[in-house]
Design a protein around this motif. Structure first.
Motif, PDB file in Angstrom:
ATOM      1  N   ARG A 153       0.695  -0.979  -0.151  1.00 24.90           N
ATOM      2  CA  ARG A 153      -0.073   0.028   0.065  1.00 24.90           C
ATOM      3  C   ARG A 153       0.780   1.261  -0.025  1.00 24.90           C
ATOM      4  O   ARG A 153       1.941   1.356   0.628  1.00 24.90           O
ATOM      5  CB  ARG A 153      -1.091  -0.038   1.300  1.00 24.90           C
ATOM      6  CG  ARG A 153      -1.910  -1.061   1.244  1.00 24.90           C
ATOM      7  CD  ARG A 153      -2.960  -0.927   0.176  1.00 24.90           C
ATOM      8  NE  ARG A 153      -3.629   0.562   0.302  1.00 24.90           N
ATOM      9  CZ  ARG A 153      -4.724   0.625   1.189  1.00 24.90           C
ATOM     10  NH1 ARG A 153      -5.140  -0.381   1.829  1.00 24.90           N
ATOM     11  NH2 ARG A 153      -5.089   1.963   1.096  1.00 24.90           N
ATOM     12  N   TYR A 154       0.374   2.172  -0.383  1.00 27.97           N
ATOM     13  CA  TYR A 154       0.978   3.675  -0.840  1.00 27.97           C
ATOM     14  C   TYR A 154       0.298   4.685  -0.130  1.00 27.97           C
ATOM     15  O   TYR A 154      -0.714   5.050  -0.760  1.00 27.97           O
ATOM     16  CB  TYR A 154       1.398   4.026  -2.096  1.00 27.97           C
ATOM     17  CG  TYR A 154       2.398   5.109  -2.338  1.00 27.97           C
ATOM     18  CD1 TYR A 154       3.545   5.356  -1.780  1.00 27.97           C
ATOM     19  CD2 TYR A 154       1.907   6.128  -3.228  1.00 27.97           C
ATOM     20  CE1 TYR A 154       4.220   6.335  -1.671  1.00 27.97           C
ATOM     21  CE2 TYR A 154       2.659   7.407  -3.322  1.00 27.97           C
ATOM     22  CZ  TYR A 154       3.970   7.371  -2.382  1.00 27.97           C
ATOM     23  OH  TYR A 154       4.803   8.586  -2.644  1.00 27.97           O
ATOM     24  N   THR A 163       6.250   7.292 -12.686  1.00 24.54           N
ATOM     25  CA  THR A 163       5.737   6.977 -13.781  1.00 24.54           C
ATOM     26  C   THR A 163       4.395   6.388 -13.868  1.00 24.54           C
ATOM     27  O   THR A 163       3.514   6.599 -14.899  1.00 24.54           O
ATOM     28  CB  THR A 163       6.545   5.797 -14.616  1.00 24.54           C
ATOM     29  OG1 THR A 163       6.560   4.617 -13.817  1.00 24.54           O
ATOM     30  CG2 THR A 163       8.018   6.448 -14.644  1.00 24.54           C
ATOM     31  N   LYS A 164       4.008   5.695 -12.701  1.00 24.72           N
ATOM     32  CA  LYS A 164       2.639   5.168 -12.747  1.00 24.72           C
ATOM     33  C   LYS A 164       2.438   4.143 -13.685  1.00 24.72           C
ATOM     34  O   LYS A 164       1.291   3.640 -14.244  1.00 24.72           O
ATOM     35  CB  LYS A 164       1.513   6.020 -12.465  1.00 24.72           C
ATOM     36  CG  LYS A 164       1.674   7.227 -11.605  1.00 24.72           C
ATOM     37  CD  LYS A 164       0.499   8.048 -11.582  1.00 24.72           C
ATOM     38  CE  LYS A 164       0.622   9.007 -10.645  1.00 24.72           C
ATOM     39  NZ  LYS A 164       1.874   9.902 -10.356  1.00 24.72           N
ATOM     40  N   LEU A 211      -3.686   2.050  -9.090  1.00 22.66           N
ATOM     41  CA  LEU A 211      -3.984   3.439  -9.479  1.00 22.66           C
ATOM     42  C   LEU A 211      -5.446   3.763  -9.244  1.00 22.66           C
ATOM     43  O   LEU A 211      -6.214   3.013  -9.460  1.00 22.66           O
ATOM     44  CB  LEU A 211      -3.758   3.898 -10.750  1.00 22.66           C
ATOM     45  CG  LEU A 211      -2.381   3.720 -11.473  1.00 22.66           C
ATOM     46  CD1 LEU A 211      -2.054   4.020 -12.852  1.00 22.66           C
ATOM     47  CD2 LEU A 211      -1.448   4.490 -10.554  1.00 22.66           C
ATOM     48  N   LYS A 212      -5.550   4.833  -8.276  1.00 19.68           N
ATOM     49  CA  LYS A 212      -6.904   5.485  -8.150  1.00 19.68           C
ATOM     50  C   LYS A 212      -6.926   6.604  -8.800  1.00 19.68           C
ATOM     51  O   LYS A 212      -6.732   7.746  -8.550  1.00 19.68           O
ATOM     52  CB  LYS A 212      -7.243   5.572  -6.696  1.00 19.68           C
ATOM     53  CG  LYS A 212      -8.897   6.365  -6.503  1.00 19.68           C
ATOM     54  CD  LYS A 212      -8.770   6.428  -4.867  1.00 19.68           C
ATOM     55  CE  LYS A 212     -10.406   7.299  -4.649  1.00 19.68           C
ATOM     56  NZ  LYS A 212     -10.219   7.893  -3.355  1.00 19.68           N
ATOM     57  N   ALA A 270      -3.794   8.842  -9.197  1.00 20.14           N
ATOM     58  CA  ALA A 270      -2.911   8.712  -7.968  1.00 20.14           C
ATOM     59  C   ALA A 270      -2.402   7.336  -7.726  1.00 20.14           C
ATOM     60  O   ALA A 270      -3.292   6.344  -7.914  1.00 20.14           O
ATOM     61  CB  ALA A 270      -3.911   9.285  -6.591  1.00 20.14           C
ATOM     62  N   SER A 271      -1.473   7.042  -7.444  1.00 20.03           N
ATOM     63  CA  SER A 271      -0.701   5.896  -6.806  1.00 20.03           C
ATOM     64  C   SER A 271      -1.036   5.441  -5.455  1.00 20.03           C
ATOM     65  O   SER A 271      -0.929   6.288  -4.527  1.00 20.03           O
ATOM     66  CB  SER A 271       0.723   5.737  -7.134  1.00 20.03           C
ATOM     67  OG  SER A 271       1.405   4.675  -6.661  1.00 20.03           O
ATOM     68  N   ILE A 272      -1.720   4.310  -5.207  1.00 20.49           N
ATOM     69  CA  ILE A 272      -2.266   3.907  -4.118  1.00 20.49           C
ATOM     70  C   ILE A 272      -1.515   2.497  -3.539  1.00 20.49           C
ATOM     71  O   ILE A 272      -1.806   1.902  -2.409  1.00 20.49           O
ATOM     72  CB  ILE A 272      -3.518   3.947  -3.764  1.00 20.49           C
ATOM     73  CG1 ILE A 272      -4.374   2.940  -4.749  1.00 20.49           C
ATOM     74  CG2 ILE A 272      -4.434   5.236  -3.931  1.00 20.49           C
ATOM     75  CD1 ILE A 272      -5.800   2.560  -4.402  1.00 20.49           C
ATOM     76  N   GLY A 273      -0.541   2.131  -4.336  1.00 17.34           N
ATOM     77  CA  GLY A 273       0.074   0.895  -3.983  1.00 17.34           C
ATOM     78  C   GLY A 273       0.753   0.207  -5.360  1.00 17.34           C
ATOM     79  O   GLY A 273       0.753   0.983  -6.197  1.00 17.34           O
ATOM     80  N   ALA A 274       1.074  -0.888  -5.037  1.00 17.70           N
ATOM     81  CA  ALA A 274       1.817  -1.736  -5.993  1.00 17.70           C
ATOM     82  C   ALA A 274       2.009  -3.204  -5.482  1.00 17.70           C
ATOM     83  O   ALA A 274       1.682  -3.602  -4.630  1.00 17.70           O
ATOM     84  CB  ALA A 274       3.326  -1.243  -6.291  1.00 17.70           C
TER      85      ALA A 274
END
Length: 367
Positions: free
Chosen positions: A106-107, A148-149, A181-182, A185-189
């Motif tokens: 989670r980010y 970069t997402k 991605l939401k 916005a990056s919310i995790g990986a």
């Protein structure tokens, strides 16, 4: 010999022609039959390979559908819970991609932290536990992913200038990192690792991306559900407080000359509202406080406490929760009176058996 129509070996014919007149030759006949057999073999071989490929693709499609259905089932059966959803998604992605282990991060608040792990080597899992949350470093893998997402596919992690912890502790070689991605916005990986140099196929990468989308949906659903639950709880508490206040006001209006009834109703309402075991109310008498109402104890404890406080003065000091609230003219909470160095009312505690306590001053026009 079977007629050609009834013999399954016959599926076609080959004809050879020449502009020159020639006599029949057994040799030519044998060559013709030989050539026909070779042609038949060459035609059948690609068809067999095609059938194998189709069967393999069908099996893969079924496996992917089963994995997706399982993740969706976990999402529907675990409302508000992310851990089982992440675990199911990660285990299926790792298995279908033929990877060794996987981790979902989670980010939040500018830092990554592991939210789920599948088959992670013990040494690497121990490192992640010791490391805790970490901020992505610009230029490094997590930094590139957050910036970069986009999917990052590394063919051989050992060729990187600085070996990553996944290489040092997990023996990782090939890996893919897919952002969660939401919107933008990056919310995790989601990371999938192999311990041998074997790149992932486009189909496998697409599969992990689909799982990542499902994880984002689960995160958003959980957020909305928790917000709804919180609003419901707030409304319920507000309604309960209004009900209690109305009950107390009703008693006050009916008991103009009966103060004890009002105080008894007040401590009972406070006990229920705070979901406490019991409550005491002390009334000021000059510079000290005396017990005025009590609620919630067993009959024998109730009697012993009334006897204990009979004629006993409670000074405005830090020795008791009541005295502390009066001294500081504010709400005071003590999580454990036995661990509080200033608390001295051990006699009352031994009788009542309480540990946590909350005290609120009764103020007249702020005084």
């Amino acid at each position: 010999m079977k007629p050609w129509k009834a013999d399954p070996r016959y599926w076609g014919a080959i004809q050879v022609a020449s502009s020159r007149k020639s006599t029949k030759s057994r040799t030519h006949g044998r060559k013709g039959r030989s050539t026909g057999t070779e042609a038949s073999t060459r035609v059948h071989a690609p068809r067999a390979d095609l059938e194998k490929q189709l069967r393999r693709e069908l099996a893969e499609a079924r496996e992917e559908q089963t994995a997706t259905s399982e993740v969706l089932r976990v999402i529907s059966s675990s409302p508000g819970e992310l851990k089982p959803v992440f675990q199911a998604m990660l285990e299926n992605a790792t298995r279908i991609c033929g990877a060794k282990f996987g981790i979902l991060f989670r980010y939040e608040g500018g830092v990554f932290h592991p939210a789920a792990m599948a088959n992670v080597p013990p040494a690497f899992a121990d490192f992640l536990d010791r490391q805790g949350s970490f901020a992505p470093v610009r230029g490094r893998l997590f930094g590139r992913l957050a910036q970069t997402k986009k999917v990052i596919h590394v063919i051989d992690r050992t060729t990187e200038p600085t070996p990553s912890p996944s290489v040092r502790y997990g023996g990782a070689r090939s890996s893919i990192g897919v952002p969660l991605l939401k919107g933008q916005a990056s919310i995790g990986a989601c990371f999938i690792y192999r311990t041998e140099v074997r790149p992932c196929t486009d189909k496998q990468i697409e599969l992990v991306k689909n799982f990542a989308v499902q994880a984002v949906i689960a995160i958003e659903n959980t957020r909305l559900l928790n917000e709804l639950r919180q609003r419901t709880t707030d409304l319920s508490e507000s309604l309960q407080q209004q009900t209690v206040t109305a009950d107390v006001l009703k008693v006050i209006s009916r008991s103009t000359f009966d103060l004890q009834t009002v105080l008894d109703t007040l401590v009972e309402s406070v006990t229920r509202l705070c979901e406490a075991d019991y409550a005491w109310l002390f009334q000021r008498d000059g510079d000290v406080f005396r017990l005025a109402a009590i609620f919630g104890h067993a009959v024998d404890v109730h009697g012993r406490l009334k006897e204990y406080f009979q004629g006993r003065e409670v000074p405005a000091n830090r020795g008791s929760v009541t005295g502390r609230a009066a001294l500081e003219a504010r709400v005071v909470q003590v999580s454990d009176v036995l661990a509080d160095p200033d608390y001295t009312w051990s006699g009352a505690q031994e009788i009542g058996g309480y540990r946590s306590a909350l005290g609120a001053p009764l103020l007249h026009k702020g005084m």
